[in-house]
Write an enzyme that holds these catalytic residues in place. Structure first.
Site, PDB file in Angstrom:
ATOM      1  CB  CYS A 178      -1.202  -2.418   4.423  1.00 22.56           C
ATOM      2  SG  CYS A 178       0.287  -1.411   4.374  1.00 22.56           S
ATOM      3  CB  CYS A 229       0.265   2.038   6.476  1.00 23.68           C
ATOM      4  SG  CYS A 229       0.699   2.329   4.747  1.00 23.68           S
ATOM      5  CB  CYS A 279       0.431   2.658   1.441  1.00 27.08           C
ATOM      6  SG  CYS A 279       0.355   0.873   1.288  1.00 27.08           S
ATOM      7  CD  GLU A 333      -2.833   4.246   4.297  1.00 28.90           C
ATOM      8  OE1 GLU A 333      -2.302   4.216   3.167  1.00 28.90           O
ATOM      9  OE2 GLU A 333      -3.658   3.406   4.684  1.00 28.90           O
ATOM     10  CG  ASN A 382      -2.567   4.080  -3.859  1.00 28.37           C
ATOM     11  OD1 ASN A 382      -3.149   5.125  -4.128  1.00 28.37           O
ATOM     12  ND2 ASN A 382      -3.088   2.900  -4.135  1.00 28.37           N
ATOM     13  CB  ILE A 383       3.502   6.167  -5.669  1.00 29.79           C
ATOM     14  CG1 ILE A 383       2.959   7.530  -5.211  1.00 29.79           C
ATOM     15  CG2 ILE A 383       4.354   6.300  -6.933  1.00 29.79           C
ATOM     16  CD1 ILE A 383       4.018   8.480  -4.671  1.00 29.79           C
ATOM     17  CD  GLU A 384      -0.935   0.392  -7.634  1.00 35.06           C
ATOM     18  OE1 GLU A 384      -1.101   0.123  -8.847  1.00 35.06           O
ATOM     19  OE2 GLU A 384      -1.747   0.075  -6.737  1.00 35.06           O
TER      20      GLU A 384
HETATM   21  N1  THU Z   1      -3.044   0.738  -0.317  1.00 32.55           N
HETATM   22  C1  THU Z   1      -2.841   1.962   0.280  1.00 32.55           C
HETATM   23  O1  THU Z   1      -2.242   2.867  -0.319  1.00 32.55           O
HETATM   24  N2  THU Z   1      -3.314   2.129   1.544  1.00 32.55           N
HETATM   25  C2  THU Z   1      -4.083   1.225   2.220  1.00 32.55           C
HETATM   26  O2  THU Z   1      -4.536   1.518   3.323  1.00 32.55           O
HETATM   27  C3  THU Z   1      -4.351  -0.097   1.627  1.00 32.55           C
HETATM   28  C4  THU Z   1      -3.679  -0.394   0.351  1.00 32.55           C
HETATM   29  C5  THU Z   1      -2.645   0.586  -1.730  1.00 32.55           C
HETATM   30  C6  THU Z   1      -1.440  -0.216  -2.054  1.00 32.55           C
HETATM   31  C7  THU Z   1      -1.714  -0.557  -3.510  1.00 32.55           C
HETATM   32  O3  THU Z   1      -1.341   0.526  -4.331  1.00 32.55           O
HETATM   33  C8  THU Z   1      -3.216  -0.690  -3.577  1.00 32.55           C
HETATM   34  O4  THU Z   1      -3.724  -0.005  -2.446  1.00 32.55           O
HETATM   35  C9  THU Z   1      -3.730  -2.119  -3.586  1.00 32.55           C
HETATM   36  O5  THU Z   1      -3.189  -2.839  -2.543  1.00 32.55           O
END
Ligand code: THU
Length: 129
Positions: free
Chosen positions: A86, A89, A53, A55, A42-44
């Site tokens: 989520c 995804c 996310c 995935e 995940n890259i915020e």
């Molecule tokens: N996130 C994912 O990358 N994959 C998931 O299956 C659930 C949530 C990430 C998004 C965000 O960076 C962090 O988790 C919190 O929501």
């Protein structure tokens, strides 16, 4: 590669997550039918909704490399129960994977749940007809 190795790879991958806001790292490992491996984290972003996310990072990396045929996806999160992907995804999975495609969801303690894409997103919207 045996599943335990793929799980370990998903955990290692999660260490590269860019998560300064949530501090919630995710690691995804996407395996192609030829055995090629695409990892994703995940890259915020300071503008939160722009977050990608783990995935989707793995899937988009693979698709942009020209890969179309996939075997399985492993997703690790630091959760008590195996991570629950989520909705966005799940929709992207439904775009690129068959309904019986296997997704292994992994928790902090390495316990797993296996689900198909059809189970993760039943009655999905997958084309315009
Ligand atoms: N996130 C994912 O990358 N994959 C998931 O299956 C659930 C949530 C990430 C998004 C965000 O960076 C962090 O988790 C919190 O929501």
């Amino acid at each position: 590669m045996a599943t335990i190795e793929l799980i370990e790879l998903a955990i290692e991958t999660s260490r590269r997550a860019y998560v300064p806001y949530s501090h919630f790292p995710i690691g995804a490992v996407l395996v192609s039918k030829d055995g090629d491996i695409y990892t994703g984290v995940n890259i915020e972003n300071a503008s939160y909704p722009l977050t990608n996310c783990g995935e989707r990072t793995a899937i988009f990396k693979a698709i942009s490399e020209g890969e179309r045929d996939f075997d399985e996806l492993i997703v690790y999160g630091e959760t008590e129960k195996p991570i629950s992907p989520c909705g966005a995804c799940r929709q992207v999975m439904a775009e690129f994977f068959e309904k019986d495609f296997k997704v292994t969801l992994v928790a902090k303690d390495k316990s797993t749940v296996e689900m198909t894409v059809g189970e993760l997103l039943p009655y999905s919207f997958t084309d315009l007809k």
